[in-house]
Scaffold this motif. Structure first.
Motif, PDB file in Angstrom:
ATOM      1  N   MET A  76       4.175  12.270  18.738  1.00 59.50           N
ATOM      2  CA  MET A  76       3.738  11.212  17.910  1.00 59.50           C
ATOM      3  C   MET A  76       4.738  10.710  16.840  1.00 59.50           C
ATOM      4  O   MET A  76       4.837   9.727  16.418  1.00 59.50           O
ATOM      5  CB  MET A  76       2.618  11.852  17.120  1.00 59.50           C
ATOM      6  CG  MET A  76       1.144  11.850  18.403  1.00 59.50           C
ATOM      7  SD  MET A  76       0.719  10.435  18.884  1.00 59.50           S
ATOM      8  CE  MET A  76      -0.159   9.667  17.522  1.00 59.50           C
TER       9      MET A  76
ATOM     10  N   CYS B 260       6.234   7.085  16.533  1.00 60.10           N
ATOM     11  CA  CYS B 260       6.011   6.323  15.106  1.00 60.10           C
ATOM     12  C   CYS B 260       7.449   5.668  14.908  1.00 60.10           C
ATOM     13  O   CYS B 260       7.401   4.761  14.317  1.00 60.10           O
ATOM     14  CB  CYS B 260       5.413   7.063  13.997  1.00 60.10           C
ATOM     15  SG  CYS B 260       3.729   7.481  13.981  1.00 60.10           S
TER      16      CYS B 260
ATOM     17  N   LEU C 169       8.182   2.875  17.073  1.00 60.58           N
ATOM     18  CA  LEU C 169       7.447   1.658  16.570  1.00 60.58           C
ATOM     19  C   LEU C 169       7.895   0.880  15.437  1.00 60.58           C
ATOM     20  O   LEU C 169       7.840  -0.186  15.221  1.00 60.58           O
ATOM     21  CB  LEU C 169       5.948   1.873  16.554  1.00 60.58           C
ATOM     22  CG  LEU C 169       4.837   0.740  16.395  1.00 60.58           C
ATOM     23  CD1 LEU C 169       5.231  -0.285  17.169  1.00 60.58           C
ATOM     24  CD2 LEU C 169       3.456   1.391  16.462  1.00 60.58           C
ATOM     25  N   ASP C 170       8.126   1.911  14.332  1.00 64.72           N
ATOM     26  CA  ASP C 170       8.569   1.294  13.230  1.00 64.72           C
ATOM     27  C   ASP C 170       9.810   0.640  13.272  1.00 64.72           C
ATOM     28  O   ASP C 170       9.984  -0.549  12.514  1.00 64.72           O
ATOM     29  CB  ASP C 170       8.544   2.530  12.157  1.00 64.72           C
ATOM     30  CG  ASP C 170       9.263   2.300  10.863  1.00 64.72           C
ATOM     31  OD1 ASP C 170       8.591   1.723   9.994  1.00 64.72           O
ATOM     32  OD2 ASP C 170      10.456   2.384  10.583  1.00 64.72           O
TER      33      ASP C 170
ATOM     34  N   MET D  17       0.792   6.709  22.344  1.00 61.72           N
ATOM     35  CA  MET D  17       0.283   7.468  21.494  1.00 61.72           C
ATOM     36  C   MET D  17      -1.123   7.897  21.895  1.00 61.72           C
ATOM     37  O   MET D  17      -1.430   8.978  21.544  1.00 61.72           O
ATOM     38  CB  MET D  17       0.253   6.430  20.166  1.00 61.72           C
ATOM     39  CG  MET D  17       1.481   6.241  19.460  1.00 61.72           C
ATOM     40  SD  MET D  17       1.096   5.207  18.043  1.00 61.72           S
ATOM     41  CE  MET D  17       2.872   5.380  17.230  1.00 61.72           C
TER      42      MET D  17
ATOM     43  N   GLU E 148      -5.879   6.018  13.801  1.00 64.09           N
ATOM     44  CA  GLU E 148      -5.370   6.061  12.494  1.00 64.09           C
ATOM     45  C   GLU E 148      -5.923   7.194  11.612  1.00 64.09           C
ATOM     46  O   GLU E 148      -4.908   7.497  10.859  1.00 64.09           O
ATOM     47  CB  GLU E 148      -6.322   4.817  11.889  1.00 64.09           C
ATOM     48  CG  GLU E 148      -5.821   3.364  12.402  1.00 64.09           C
ATOM     49  CD  GLU E 148      -6.685   3.062  13.615  1.00 64.09           C
ATOM     50  OE1 GLU E 148      -7.208   4.049  14.310  1.00 64.09           O
ATOM     51  OE2 GLU E 148      -6.804   2.105  14.256  1.00 64.09           O
TER      52      GLU E 148
ATOM     53  N   LEU F  55      -2.881   9.811  12.139  1.00 64.87           N
ATOM     54  CA  LEU F  55      -1.718   9.543  11.616  1.00 64.87           C
ATOM     55  C   LEU F  55      -1.928   9.915   9.961  1.00 64.87           C
ATOM     56  O   LEU F  55      -0.935  10.498   9.276  1.00 64.87           O
ATOM     57  CB  LEU F  55      -1.313   7.949  11.656  1.00 64.87           C
ATOM     58  CG  LEU F  55      -0.993   7.562  12.855  1.00 64.87           C
ATOM     59  CD1 LEU F  55      -0.675   6.205  12.856  1.00 64.87           C
ATOM     60  CD2 LEU F  55       0.139   8.364  13.611  1.00 64.87           C
TER      61      LEU F  55
ATOM     62  N   LEU G  42       1.710  10.944   8.870  1.00 61.02           N
ATOM     63  CA  LEU G  42       2.701  10.005   9.458  1.00 61.02           C
ATOM     64  C   LEU G  42       2.724   8.581   9.006  1.00 61.02           C
ATOM     65  O   LEU G  42       3.324   7.729   9.087  1.00 61.02           O
ATOM     66  CB  LEU G  42       2.488  10.116  10.881  1.00 61.02           C
ATOM     67  CG  LEU G  42       2.744  11.353  11.783  1.00 61.02           C
ATOM     68  CD1 LEU G  42       2.388  11.389  13.117  1.00 61.02           C
ATOM     69  CD2 LEU G  42       4.172  11.514  11.745  1.00 61.02           C
ATOM     70  N   SER G  43       1.324   8.314   8.479  1.00 64.45           N
ATOM     71  CA  SER G  43       0.843   7.090   7.874  1.00 64.45           C
ATOM     72  C   SER G  43       1.939   6.899   6.427  1.00 64.45           C
ATOM     73  O   SER G  43       2.074   5.648   6.316  1.00 64.45           O
ATOM     74  CB  SER G  43      -0.630   6.708   7.689  1.00 64.45           C
ATOM     75  OG  SER G  43      -0.921   7.861   6.783  1.00 64.45           O
TER      76      SER G  43
ATOM     77  N   PHE H 195       5.515   6.265   7.706  1.00 61.78           N
ATOM     78  CA  PHE H 195       5.671   5.316   8.610  1.00 61.78           C
ATOM     79  C   PHE H 195       4.574   4.013   8.023  1.00 61.78           C
ATOM     80  O   PHE H 195       3.694   3.832   8.941  1.00 61.78           O
ATOM     81  CB  PHE H 195       5.671   5.373  10.095  1.00 61.78           C
ATOM     82  CG  PHE H 195       6.782   6.274  10.558  1.00 61.78           C
ATOM     83  CD1 PHE H 195       8.030   5.992  10.691  1.00 61.78           C
ATOM     84  CD2 PHE H 195       6.298   7.508  10.636  1.00 61.78           C
ATOM     85  CE1 PHE H 195       8.900   6.853  11.087  1.00 61.78           C
ATOM     86  CE2 PHE H 195       7.311   8.580  11.104  1.00 61.78           C
ATOM     87  CZ  PHE H 195       8.599   8.253  11.439  1.00 61.78           C
TER      88      PHE H 195
ATOM     89  N   VAL I 288       3.934   1.202  10.340  1.00 62.29           N
ATOM     90  CA  VAL I 288       2.896   1.482  11.713  1.00 62.29           C
ATOM     91  C   VAL I 288       1.605   1.377  11.200  1.00 62.29           C
ATOM     92  O   VAL I 288       0.829   1.193  12.055  1.00 62.29           O
ATOM     93  CB  VAL I 288       3.389   3.100  12.263  1.00 62.29           C
ATOM     94  CG1 VAL I 288       2.292   3.283  13.381  1.00 62.29           C
ATOM     95  CG2 VAL I 288       4.613   2.725  12.679  1.00 62.29           C
ATOM     96  N   GLU I 289       1.132   2.071  10.005  1.00 62.51           N
ATOM     97  CA  GLU I 289      -0.299   1.981   9.681  1.00 62.51           C
ATOM     98  C   GLU I 289      -0.794   0.605   9.536  1.00 62.51           C
ATOM     99  O   GLU I 289      -1.945   0.434  10.090  1.00 62.51           O
ATOM    100  CB  GLU I 289      -0.322   2.853   8.480  1.00 62.51           C
ATOM    101  CG  GLU I 289      -1.807   2.876   7.929  1.00 62.51           C
ATOM    102  CD  GLU I 289      -1.965   3.515   6.621  1.00 62.51           C
ATOM    103  OE1 GLU I 289      -3.067   4.273   6.369  1.00 62.51           O
ATOM    104  OE2 GLU I 289      -1.138   3.442   5.884  1.00 62.51           O
TER     105      GLU I 289
END
Length: 226
Positions: free
Chosen positions: A43, A47, A50-51, A88, A103, A106, A111-112, A115, A118-119
């Motif tokens: 993950m 992330c 995707l970021d 994911m 969500e 993350l 992770l949120s 990144f 991404v969130e």
């Protein structure tokens, strides 16, 4: 003309969801069983992908605005973004039941915070840039500098041990010094920088040979060891 008025050979059936087949092209042929730790690593990688994708799309938005066009997501962004989101969700399937919402996972794993783009993308469904620069933006440039330092150091060691002439060693060391100097507030690199400053001048002078000399410049043993 009579053929144009004849009845159709068959009547197509309307689509029914019961006959829908989910595509499995991107799923592995052999079943994989990931541990929670492996899911977390996967993950993190997704992330990061995707970021980076969102950042590229934001740059395209800015270019579109400069050209007087309305910002519009590219087909590449939509396709690759959807694929990463699918990956994911597939990762989360390996976690113990009940499977957490993406969500929530993350947030739980931090992770949120790492990144934030991404969130926001998961919440709003569209790429949005941050007012403040997230710390992870410097990650790839930091890794690139570390890789550059590694390659330069390996080449320097190889040349010192195997080349018959050391006349370019001082130049190679000066390049390494520039890379080391680019790292801020890293104690070990600060010590390396001071060490180079203390030895560089005399080492360079030791490689100077008299004009017309047939001898190639060679480092003294203590400099080789250093």
């Amino acid at each position: 003309m009579a053929g144009c008025l004849s009845e159709p050979l068959c009547q197509p059936n309307t689509f029914h969801e019961a006959f829908k087949v989910e595509l499995q092209v991107k799923r592995p042929m052999m079943p994989l069983h990931l541990s929670p730790e492996q899911v977390a690593v996967e993950m993190l990688c997704l992330c990061g992908q995707l970021d980076l994708l969102i950042r590229v799309q934001m740059q395209e938005f800015q270019e579109q605005l400069r050209q007087g066009c309305s910002p519009e997501e590219s087909d590449t962004f939509q396709a690759q973004g959807s694929e990463i989101l699918d990956q994911m969700l597939q990762c989360l399937e390996h976690l113990p039941k009940p499977m957490p919402q993406l969500e929530d996972y993350l947030d739980t794993m931090g992770l949120s915070e790492m990144f934030p783009r991404v969130e926001v993308f998961l919440i709003q469904g569209c790429p949005v840039d941050m007012l403040e620069r997230p710390p992870m933006d410097d990650y790839f440039s930091h890794i690139a500098k570390l890789n550059q330092l590694l390659v330069l150091s390996q080449q320097l060691e190889e040349d010192i041990r195997h080349l018959g002439s050391h006349k370019y060693i001082a130049h190679q060391l000066s390049v390494i010094y520039q890379v080391v100097s680019s790292f801020q507030s890293v104690d070990i690199f600060s010590e390396t920088k001071k060490d180079i400053e203390a030895n560089f001048k005399k080492m360079k002078e030791s490689l100077v040979v008299e004009e017309g000399s047939r001898h190639e410049p060679q480092l003294a043993a203590h400099y080789i060891h250093w």
